[in-house]
Design a protein around this motif. Structure first.
Motif, PDB file in Angstrom:
ATOM      1  N   LYS A 347       0.811  -0.913  -0.033  1.00 21.42           N
ATOM      2  CA  LYS A 347       0.044   0.193   0.372  1.00 21.42           C
ATOM      3  C   LYS A 347       1.148   0.874   0.165  1.00 21.42           C
ATOM      4  O   LYS A 347       0.147   2.590  -0.707  1.00 21.42           O
ATOM      5  CB  LYS A 347      -1.429   0.191   1.390  1.00 21.42           C
ATOM      6  N   PHE A 348       1.535   0.761   1.065  1.00 20.84           N
ATOM      7  CA  PHE A 348       2.733   2.421   1.144  1.00 20.84           C
ATOM      8  C   PHE A 348       4.547   1.975   0.639  1.00 20.84           C
ATOM      9  O   PHE A 348       5.043   0.922   1.398  1.00 20.84           O
ATOM     10  CB  PHE A 348       2.729   2.987   2.575  1.00 20.84           C
ATOM     11  N   CYS A 349       5.229   3.105   0.460  1.00 20.55           N
ATOM     12  CA  CYS A 349       6.629   2.378   0.023  1.00 20.55           C
ATOM     13  C   CYS A 349       6.981   3.775  -0.042  1.00 20.55           C
ATOM     14  O   CYS A 349       6.754   4.648   0.325  1.00 20.55           O
ATOM     15  CB  CYS A 349       6.656   2.848  -1.200  1.00 20.55           C
ATOM     16  N   LEU A 350       7.804   3.679   0.790  1.00 20.49           N
ATOM     17  CA  LEU A 350       8.627   4.002   1.554  1.00 20.49           C
ATOM     18  C   LEU A 350       9.969   5.018   0.766  1.00 20.49           C
ATOM     19  O   LEU A 350      10.527   3.715  -0.317  1.00 20.49           O
ATOM     20  CB  LEU A 350       9.478   3.491   2.580  1.00 20.49           C
ATOM     21  N   ASN A 351      10.815   6.233   0.741  1.00 19.43           N
ATOM     22  CA  ASN A 351      11.400   6.724   0.061  1.00 19.43           C
ATOM     23  C   ASN A 351      11.594   7.278   0.735  1.00 19.43           C
ATOM     24  O   ASN A 351      11.294   8.728   1.266  1.00 19.43           O
ATOM     25  CB  ASN A 351      11.056   7.323  -1.001  1.00 19.43           C
ATOM     26  N   ARG A 361      13.868   5.313  -6.320  1.00 18.36           N
ATOM     27  CA  ARG A 361      13.043   4.734  -5.697  1.00 18.36           C
ATOM     28  C   ARG A 361      11.439   5.048  -5.287  1.00 18.36           C
ATOM     29  O   ARG A 361      10.492   4.557  -5.800  1.00 18.36           O
ATOM     30  CB  ARG A 361      13.283   4.541  -3.958  1.00 18.36           C
ATOM     31  N   LEU A 362      11.717   6.338  -5.810  1.00 14.80           N
ATOM     32  CA  LEU A 362      10.460   7.223  -5.397  1.00 14.80           C
ATOM     33  C   LEU A 362       9.767   7.304  -6.695  1.00 14.80           C
ATOM     34  O   LEU A 362       8.384   7.086  -6.923  1.00 14.80           O
ATOM     35  CB  LEU A 362      10.768   9.274  -5.646  1.00 14.80           C
ATOM     36  N   PHE A 363      10.098   6.857  -8.256  1.00 18.62           N
ATOM     37  CA  PHE A 363       9.702   6.521  -9.249  1.00 18.62           C
ATOM     38  C   PHE A 363       9.413   4.941  -9.559  1.00 18.62           C
ATOM     39  O   PHE A 363       7.760   5.113 -10.582  1.00 18.62           O
ATOM     40  CB  PHE A 363      10.277   7.436 -10.521  1.00 18.62           C
ATOM     41  N   ILE A 374       7.599   9.992   2.055  1.00 18.08           N
ATOM     42  CA  ILE A 374       8.014  10.204   1.331  1.00 18.08           C
ATOM     43  C   ILE A 374       9.356  11.348   2.247  1.00 18.08           C
ATOM     44  O   ILE A 374       8.924  11.861   3.210  1.00 18.08           O
ATOM     45  CB  ILE A 374       8.275  11.538   0.162  1.00 18.08           C
ATOM     46  N   ILE A 375      10.491  10.640   3.431  1.00 14.98           N
ATOM     47  CA  ILE A 375      11.199  11.164   4.090  1.00 14.98           C
ATOM     48  C   ILE A 375      12.503  11.764   3.871  1.00 14.98           C
ATOM     49  O   ILE A 375      13.786  10.995   3.810  1.00 14.98           O
ATOM     50  CB  ILE A 375      11.394  10.284   5.365  1.00 14.98           C
ATOM     51  N   SER A 376      12.428  12.803   3.062  1.00 11.96           N
ATOM     52  CA  SER A 376      13.987  13.215   2.670  1.00 11.96           C
ATOM     53  C   SER A 376      13.512  14.827   2.542  1.00 11.96           C
ATOM     54  O   SER A 376      13.280  15.492   1.293  1.00 11.96           O
ATOM     55  CB  SER A 376      13.798  13.202   1.366  1.00 11.96           C
ATOM     56  N   ASP A 377      14.216  15.941   3.818  1.00 10.17           N
ATOM     57  CA  ASP A 377      13.304  17.279   3.848  1.00 10.17           C
ATOM     58  C   ASP A 377      13.927  18.594   2.814  1.00 10.17           C
ATOM     59  O   ASP A 377      13.920  19.364   2.535  1.00 10.17           O
ATOM     60  CB  ASP A 377      13.718  17.302   5.733  1.00 10.17           C
ATOM     61  N   ASP A 378      14.910  17.815   1.829  1.00  6.58           N
ATOM     62  CA  ASP A 378      15.862  18.765   1.219  1.00  6.58           C
ATOM     63  C   ASP A 378      15.771  18.558  -0.603  1.00  6.58           C
ATOM     64  O   ASP A 378      15.896  18.278  -1.352  1.00  6.58           O
ATOM     65  CB  ASP A 378      17.071  18.473   1.511  1.00  6.58           C
ATOM     66  N   ILE A 379      14.613  17.522  -0.376  1.00  4.26           N
ATOM     67  CA  ILE A 379      13.994  16.656  -2.078  1.00  4.26           C
ATOM     68  C   ILE A 379      13.507  17.771  -2.580  1.00  4.26           C
ATOM     69  O   ILE A 379      12.401  18.311  -2.276  1.00  4.26           O
ATOM     70  CB  ILE A 379      13.633  15.146  -2.067  1.00  4.26           C
ATOM     71  N   GLU A 380      13.886  17.621  -3.977  1.00  5.58           N
ATOM     72  CA  GLU A 380      13.206  19.029  -4.788  1.00  5.58           C
ATOM     73  C   GLU A 380      12.568  17.771  -6.226  1.00  5.58           C
ATOM     74  O   GLU A 380      13.218  16.786  -6.126  1.00  5.58           O
ATOM     75  CB  GLU A 380      14.585  19.559  -5.420  1.00  5.58           C
ATOM     76  N   LYS A 391      -1.305  15.084  -3.493  1.00  7.44           N
ATOM     77  CA  LYS A 391      -2.249  14.295  -3.992  1.00  7.44           C
ATOM     78  C   LYS A 391      -2.035  12.629  -4.164  1.00  7.44           C
ATOM     79  O   LYS A 391      -3.258  12.245  -3.911  1.00  7.44           O
ATOM     80  CB  LYS A 391      -3.458  15.136  -5.004  1.00  7.44           C
ATOM     81  N   PHE A 392      -0.742  12.657  -3.746  1.00  6.19           N
ATOM     82  CA  PHE A 392      -0.209  10.953  -4.517  1.00  6.19           C
ATOM     83  C   PHE A 392       0.466  10.877  -3.513  1.00  6.19           C
ATOM     84  O   PHE A 392       1.225   9.344  -3.609  1.00  6.19           O
ATOM     85  CB  PHE A 392      -0.386  10.789  -6.566  1.00  6.19           C
ATOM     86  N   SER A 393       1.527  11.520  -2.294  1.00  5.67           N
ATOM     87  CA  SER A 393       2.636  11.329  -1.611  1.00  5.67           C
ATOM     88  C   SER A 393       1.811  11.306  -0.289  1.00  5.67           C
ATOM     89  O   SER A 393       1.197  12.265  -0.509  1.00  5.67           O
ATOM     90  CB  SER A 393       3.831  11.574  -2.090  1.00  5.67           C
ATOM     91  N   ILE A 394       2.670  11.210   0.674  1.00  3.56           N
ATOM     92  CA  ILE A 394       2.210  11.589   2.355  1.00  3.56           C
ATOM     93  C   ILE A 394       3.787  12.369   2.145  1.00  3.56           C
ATOM     94  O   ILE A 394       5.068  10.689   1.994  1.00  3.56           O
ATOM     95  CB  ILE A 394       2.110  10.716   3.022  1.00  3.56           C
ATOM     96  N   PHE A 395       4.005  13.186   2.874  1.00  9.49           N
ATOM     97  CA  PHE A 395       5.276  13.424   3.641  1.00  9.49           C
ATOM     98  C   PHE A 395       5.276  13.611   4.891  1.00  9.49           C
ATOM     99  O   PHE A 395       4.665  13.672   5.656  1.00  9.49           O
ATOM    100  CB  PHE A 395       5.847  15.142   2.412  1.00  9.49           C
ATOM    101  N   VAL A 396       6.789  12.821   4.986  1.00  4.53           N
ATOM    102  CA  VAL A 396       6.712  13.214   6.459  1.00  4.53           C
ATOM    103  C   VAL A 396       7.722  13.879   6.309  1.00  4.53           C
ATOM    104  O   VAL A 396       9.662  13.811   6.010  1.00  4.53           O
ATOM    105  CB  VAL A 396       6.992  11.900   7.018  1.00  4.53           C
ATOM    106  N   ARG A 397       8.389  14.527   7.768  1.00  4.14           N
ATOM    107  CA  ARG A 397       9.824  15.384   8.269  1.00  4.14           C
ATOM    108  C   ARG A 397      10.677  14.333   9.192  1.00  4.14           C
ATOM    109  O   ARG A 397      10.383  13.911   9.376  1.00  4.14           O
ATOM    110  CB  ARG A 397       9.461  15.873   8.794  1.00  4.14           C
ATOM    111  N   SER A 398      11.992  14.181   8.794  1.00  7.48           N
ATOM    112  CA  SER A 398      12.949  13.551   8.924  1.00  7.48           C
ATOM    113  C   SER A 398      12.847  13.648  10.519  1.00  7.48           C
ATOM    114  O   SER A 398      12.667  12.147  11.526  1.00  7.48           O
ATOM    115  CB  SER A 398      14.663  13.244   8.346  1.00  7.48           C
ATOM    116  N   SER A 399      12.540  14.715  11.612  1.00  8.33           N
ATOM    117  CA  SER A 399      12.654  14.697  13.030  1.00  8.33           C
ATOM    118  C   SER A 399      11.013  14.136  13.287  1.00  8.33           C
ATOM    119  O   SER A 399      11.231  13.107  14.782  1.00  8.33           O
ATOM    120  CB  SER A 399      12.445  16.015  13.351  1.00  8.33           C
ATOM    121  N   ASP A 400      10.253  13.841  12.971  1.00  9.84           N
ATOM    122  CA  ASP A 400       9.534  13.407  13.171  1.00  9.84           C
ATOM    123  C   ASP A 400       9.372  11.856  12.690  1.00  9.84           C
ATOM    124  O   ASP A 400       8.695  10.813  13.556  1.00  9.84           O
ATOM    125  CB  ASP A 400       7.660  13.860  12.572  1.00  9.84           C
ATOM    126  N   ALA A 401       9.953  11.555  11.523  1.00  5.55           N
ATOM    127  CA  ALA A 401       9.982  10.480  11.299  1.00  5.55           C
ATOM    128  C   ALA A 401      10.325   9.817  12.230  1.00  5.55           C
ATOM    129  O   ALA A 401      10.021   8.560  12.403  1.00  5.55           O
ATOM    130  CB  ALA A 401      10.319   9.991   9.336  1.00  5.55           C
TER     131      ALA A 401
END
Length: 477
Positions: A347-351, A361-363, A374-380, A391-401
């Motif tokens: 269901k969910f895949c970690l990036n 891995r994201l793609f 997505i756990i990558s604070d500096d990602i573009e 709308k199709f991803s979940i973003f998580v701050r590294s400090s929270d993860a």
């Protein structure tokens, strides 16, 4: 009638005549004023006054008369195209206008297809003969950074009279171009030739970069705007290592900014392109929420340097969690094939950030329709000005993860309805991450060209502002 009464009636009579005349003139002209002149829809009652005074106006009879007379508002979709299918079919020719006109240097093959071991068909030839299949780019991890290969092929094909309608077209004169493309396969050069091979004292990759700088800076096209309108692809984080600073005025096409100085590369100037995914695209995907037994999936290198230390922390936090697959994997042990199977059933895949903020891995997750976490604070992210990844991803701050229980609580709290909504959106956007030859509508190749076209106004603004006084000075000498 008393004199005073006549005095009051005269202005009233004049005003009445003026209003009547105005109404008559507008009624007569109404038949000549048509909604098509404004391009806006006009309410049905807009001509009720004109209907009272029928004035015949000859209208040329064509097959499109009804369509043009009923022209309505059109809206743009997230790619900048009309989202009305009827509008698309009625203006097919207009939709074939390229987003950007590109001049491409005829550089020696040693900079591009020669790196693939390809030999020109004749001494005067620079490019492969596209009547036959082009030289193949090597597979494995080489291919994830093959962006320049696909863009170069797309430009070559666009020169053909039988070329399909694309987002970019190659022009013969740089003065007619919006951008100047540099066909240097920087990632392939790094992957194959970054280490000296005896009797070499300088690695071929470094020698090619030095040669590239001399070639470009001597060209009139570069001198015209100081290279600001040039496009150079350096998708591998270590590619173009020696040339990136001297060529920094150009627009770079990159995977991220993790190994670039802010004065050399930035989101304001440059474009982020997706990796070529390694997992297989999930075609005709009907595997919904209940058909994916694994809740959270990660397979890849766990022990990474620099910003990738968070992978280790998450590994020890999650490896024993129920319905979570978190394991080491590599290309050497058929990693791409195993990752495809694992992502297709999750269901969910970690990036997670590794040595750099981004990875393919994201793609892989996107084309597997596995909702990315997505756990990558500096990602573009590629074309984020056109796509809303939330709308199709979940973003998580590294400090929270790395907080105990935070990630599992967050993921478990996503309802079946919420997940299904993101899953459906993934199936709509996966086409934007496919590299193809010939390119297809809205695939990765065309999306990158459109992203580059959106840089053109800023380039022109910069060029025009910088030349304000230089033009005036020349005029007074």
């Amino acid at each position: 009638m008393a004199p005073r009464g006549r005095t009051l009636l005269l202005p009233l009579a004049a005003a009445t005549i003026l209003v009547a005349s105005t109404i008559f003139l507008f009624a007569a002209a109404g038949a000549r004023w048509r909604p098509a002149d404004t391009g806006l829809p006009v309410p049905p009652h807009a001509f009720s006054a004109a209907a009272a005074v029928p004035v015949p106006v000859p209208v040329p009879v064509t097959s499109n008369t009804t369509t043009s007379a009923r022209k309505e508002l059109s809206f743009l979709d997230e790619n900048g195209d009309p989202d009305d299918p009827a509008s698309a079919s009625a203006s097919g020719a207009a939709r074939c206008d390229p987003a950007v006109r590109v001049f491409m240097y005829d550089m020696p093959p040693e900079f591009h297809f020669g790196l693939l071991g390809w030999s020109p068909p004749s001494p005067d030839s620079v490019w492969p003969d596209l009547s036959t299949p082009p030289p193949r780019y090597p597979g494995g991890l080489n291919q994830q950074h093959s962006v320049e290969y696909w863009l170069t092929l797309d430009l070559l094909l666009s020169s053909s009279s039988s070329a399909p309608c694309g987002a970019a077209v190659r022009v013969a004169d740089s003065r007619d171009a919006d951008l100047v493309f540099v066909p240097f396969f920087a990632s392939l050069s790094y992957n194959r030739h970054s280490r000296p091979v005896p009797p070499e004292k300088v690695a071929r990759d470094k020698a090619l970069q030095e040669k590239l700088v001399r070639y470009l800076t001597a060209r009139p096209e570069w001198k015209r705007y100081g290279g600001a309108d040039h496009v150079i692809v350096a998708h591998h984080p270590n590619s173009l290592l020696y040339a990136r600073a001297p060529l920094s005025p150009a627009v770079f096409v990159l995977s991220d900014f993790g190994r670039y100085h802010p004065r050399v590369a930035s989101l304001e100037k440059d474009v982020i392109a997706p990796y070529k995914h390694m997992a297989k695209t999930f075609v005709n995907d009907s595997a919904g929420f209940d058909d994916r037994p694994t809740l959270l999936y990660f397979r890849g290198a766990i022990y990474r340097k620099q910003g990738g230390s968070i992978r280790q922390e998450l590994y020890y936090m999650l490896k024993d969690e129920k319905d979570v697959y978190f394991s080491f994997g590599s290309v050497q042990d058929h990693g791409a094939s195993k990752a495809s199977q694992g992502m297709h059933s999750s269901k969910f895949c970690l990036n997670i950030a590794g040595d750099t903020p981004s990875s393919n891995r994201l793609f892989d997750a996107i084309v597997s329709h596995c909702v990315p976490v997505i756990i990558s604070d500096d990602i573009e992210l590629p074309y984020e000005d056109a796509l809303d990844y939330s709308k199709f991803s979940i973003f998580v701050r590294s400090s929270d993860a790395v907080k105990k229980g935070y990630l599992m609580s967050l993921i478990s709290g996503v309802s079946k309805q919420q997940w299904t909504r993101m899953w459906k959106r993934l199936k709509e956007v996966d086409k934007h991450f496919e590299y193809q030859y010939p390119s297809q509508k809205d695939d990765a190749v065309q999306m990158i060209w459109r992203a580059l076209s959106r840089r053109v106004p800023a380039i022109k603004l910069k060029v025009h502002r910088s030349s304000r006084f230089s033009r005036s000075d020349r005029g007074h000498k």
